[in-house]
Motif scaffolding. Structure first.
Motif, PDB file in Angstrom:
ATOM      1  N   MET A   1      30.427 -33.256  84.016  1.00  0.00           N
ATOM      2  CA  MET A   1      29.827 -34.054  85.088  1.00  0.00           C
ATOM      3  C   MET A   1      28.759 -34.962  84.489  1.00  0.00           C
ATOM      4  O   MET A   1      27.786 -34.509  83.907  1.00  0.00           O
ATOM      5  CB  MET A   1      29.194 -33.158  86.145  1.00  0.00           C
ATOM      6  CG  MET A   1      28.600 -33.938  87.292  1.00  0.00           C
ATOM      7  SD  MET A   1      27.954 -32.821  88.566  1.00  0.00           S
ATOM      8  CE  MET A   1      26.734 -31.907  87.637  1.00  0.00           C
ATOM      9  N   ALA A   2      28.931 -36.266  84.598  1.00  0.00           N
ATOM     10  CA  ALA A   2      27.997 -37.219  84.031  1.00  0.00           C
ATOM     11  C   ALA A   2      26.803 -37.418  84.939  1.00  0.00           C
ATOM     12  O   ALA A   2      26.813 -37.046  86.111  1.00  0.00           O
ATOM     13  CB  ALA A   2      28.704 -38.556  83.785  1.00  0.00           C
ATOM     14  N   ASP A   5      27.517 -39.228  88.178  1.00  0.00           N
ATOM     15  CA  ASP A   5      28.145 -38.378  89.195  1.00  0.00           C
ATOM     16  C   ASP A   5      27.119 -37.490  89.862  1.00  0.00           C
ATOM     17  O   ASP A   5      27.173 -37.239  91.065  1.00  0.00           O
ATOM     18  CB  ASP A   5      29.240 -37.526  88.559  1.00  0.00           C
ATOM     19  CG  ASP A   5      30.380 -38.379  88.018  1.00  0.00           C
ATOM     20  OD1 ASP A   5      30.941 -38.007  86.980  1.00  0.00           O
ATOM     21  OD2 ASP A   5      30.674 -39.426  88.633  1.00  0.00           O
ATOM     22  N   LYS A   6      26.164 -36.999  89.066  1.00  0.00           N
ATOM     23  CA  LYS A   6      25.123 -36.137  89.637  1.00  0.00           C
ATOM     24  C   LYS A   6      24.316 -36.906  90.667  1.00  0.00           C
ATOM     25  O   LYS A   6      23.982 -36.382  91.739  1.00  0.00           O
ATOM     26  CB  LYS A   6      24.204 -35.636  88.516  1.00  0.00           C
ATOM     27  CG  LYS A   6      23.090 -34.723  88.988  1.00  0.00           C
ATOM     28  CD  LYS A   6      22.155 -34.349  87.860  1.00  0.00           C
ATOM     29  CE  LYS A   6      21.277 -35.528  87.462  1.00  0.00           C
ATOM     30  NZ  LYS A   6      20.270 -35.167  86.449  1.00  0.00           N
ATOM     31  N   ARG A  47      22.481 -32.311  83.768  1.00  0.00           N
ATOM     32  CA  ARG A  47      22.760 -33.646  83.243  1.00  0.00           C
ATOM     33  C   ARG A  47      24.256 -33.833  83.006  1.00  0.00           C
ATOM     34  O   ARG A  47      24.836 -34.845  83.350  1.00  0.00           O
ATOM     35  CB  ARG A  47      21.991 -33.856  81.938  1.00  0.00           C
ATOM     36  CG  ARG A  47      22.210 -35.209  81.291  1.00  0.00           C
ATOM     37  CD  ARG A  47      21.330 -35.373  80.071  1.00  0.00           C
ATOM     38  NE  ARG A  47      21.632 -36.607  79.366  1.00  0.00           N
ATOM     39  CZ  ARG A  47      21.050 -36.968  78.235  1.00  0.00           C
ATOM     40  NH1 ARG A  47      20.122 -36.185  77.692  1.00  0.00           N
ATOM     41  NH2 ARG A  47      21.380 -38.095  77.646  1.00  0.00           N
ATOM     42  N   GLU A  48      24.883 -32.844  82.380  1.00  0.00           N
ATOM     43  CA  GLU A  48      26.327 -32.870  82.169  1.00  0.00           C
ATOM     44  C   GLU A  48      26.793 -31.499  81.706  1.00  0.00           C
ATOM     45  O   GLU A  48      25.982 -30.629  81.361  1.00  0.00           O
ATOM     46  CB  GLU A  48      26.738 -33.939  81.148  1.00  0.00           C
ATOM     47  CG  GLU A  48      26.062 -33.837  79.813  1.00  0.00           C
ATOM     48  CD  GLU A  48      26.377 -35.047  78.942  1.00  0.00           C
ATOM     49  OE1 GLU A  48      27.562 -35.224  78.602  1.00  0.00           O
ATOM     50  OE2 GLU A  48      25.439 -35.794  78.619  1.00  0.00           O
TER      51      GLU A  48
END
Length: 315
Positions: A1-2, A5-6, A47-48
């Protein structure tokens, strides 16, 4: 999840909701069978999520630090969460890293797998039960077939990486050039983390303030409404009971944003100083929280300025 996207799924202020990333840190039972264990973290801290990269050992580091890894132009410490939680799972290899960003720092957390993202109300997040060792747990979420433990990553990282100075304010700095009489000022502090709440309350008391404590936003709201009712009965101003609220945002039952929204709906509390503190206080979030009714916001690395901020709001 980039990161982009967050940002798309960050929650609106004051809804008393959060989104959690569920992940697993499994362990082995006495028969060598894998036992899945479920944990969660606020998606706003994530964050990812990446596959486990190559890591390099850090000489003389804490035993919970797996090593360091390279993430594009950055080098991050990677924490073995199994060690922190005392898991018996040496034969199980974690293959995911959850990269967390809070308190203006980034850190990688080794996990076995990442399950889902859930949007839930803070009302569903219960404080950890007293019978278990809940030092690293701030909340419990009951799902249909399992329990998710919300971990206190601020405490975990602080104790491992030596960042606990972020939560303590030296008495010498707080009381330096004390010209204000704080002894008649009463502050209510709401935070579900005993680790952080104790540090904040001790600092405020050392500076001369009277301090009341609440373990979450729901408890704080009950205390506030009870005090307000007593004042209303006698026709007194709320300041007869207390002068200011300092509240965290992420808390079981009721978060600090919803608590702030409830306060601002009460005519008698319209001028009550409300100071928010959070590890998630980006500039964009600060603007939203001020629009919600917060007088000021402090990030947890800036807690050495907390007494000065309280002084400026009360005097």
């Amino acid at each position: 999840m980039a990161a982009d996207d967050k940002q798309k799924i960050l929650l609106e202020s004051g809804t008393n909701e959060l989104e959690i990333v569920e992940f697993r840190i499994d362990e082995l039972d006495a028969n060598g069978e894998t036992v899945p264990c479920y944990y969660g973290v606020n998606v706003a801290k994530v964050r990812e999520i990446i596959r486990r990269p190559k890591t390099w050992r850090i000489p003389n580091s804490h035993p919970a630090v797996e090593g360091m890894m390279q993430l594009r132009d950055s080098v991050l410490a990677v924490i073995n969460l199994s060690y922190v939680l005392g898991k018996n799972n040496q034969e199980l290899t974690p293959d995911r890293v959850v990269v967390l960003e809070f308190n203006r720092m980034n850190v990688g957390i080794l996990v076995h797998s990442v399950s889902s993202i859930y949007r839930i109300s803070w009302e569903r997040v219960e404080p950890p039960v007293k019978m278990i060792n809940s030092a690293n747990v701030t909340g419990v979420v009951k799902m249909d077939d399992r329990i998710i433990l919300i971990l206190d990553f601020e405490k975990i990282v602080a104790e491992i990486c030596g960042q606990d100075v972020l939560y303590r304010i030296g008495d010498e700095q707080m009381t330096k050039e004390l010209t204000l009489d704080r002894s008649t000022r009463r502050i209510l502090v709401a935070d579900d983390s005993r680790f952080i709440r104790s540090s904040i309350c001790s600092s405020l008391r050392a500076a001369g303030y009277q301090v009341e404590e609440a373990e979450n936003g729901s408890d704080a709201w009950e205390m506030i409404t009870a005090m307000l009712q007593r004042c209303s009965k006698d026709g007194a101003h709320y300041s007869r009971e207390f002068d200011m609220l300092i509240t965290d945002i992420e808390m079981p039952k009721m978060d600090g944003l919803h608590l702030t929204a409830l306060i601002r709906k009460e005519e008698a509390l319209r001028d009550l100083p409300v100071l928010l503190f959070s590890s998630l206080a980006s500039e964009d979030n600060k603007r939203k929280w001020r629009d919600l009714g917060a007088n000021d916001i402090v990030t947890k690395p800036d807690l050495p300025n907390l007494v000065a901020l309280a002084d400026s709001l009360l005097h």
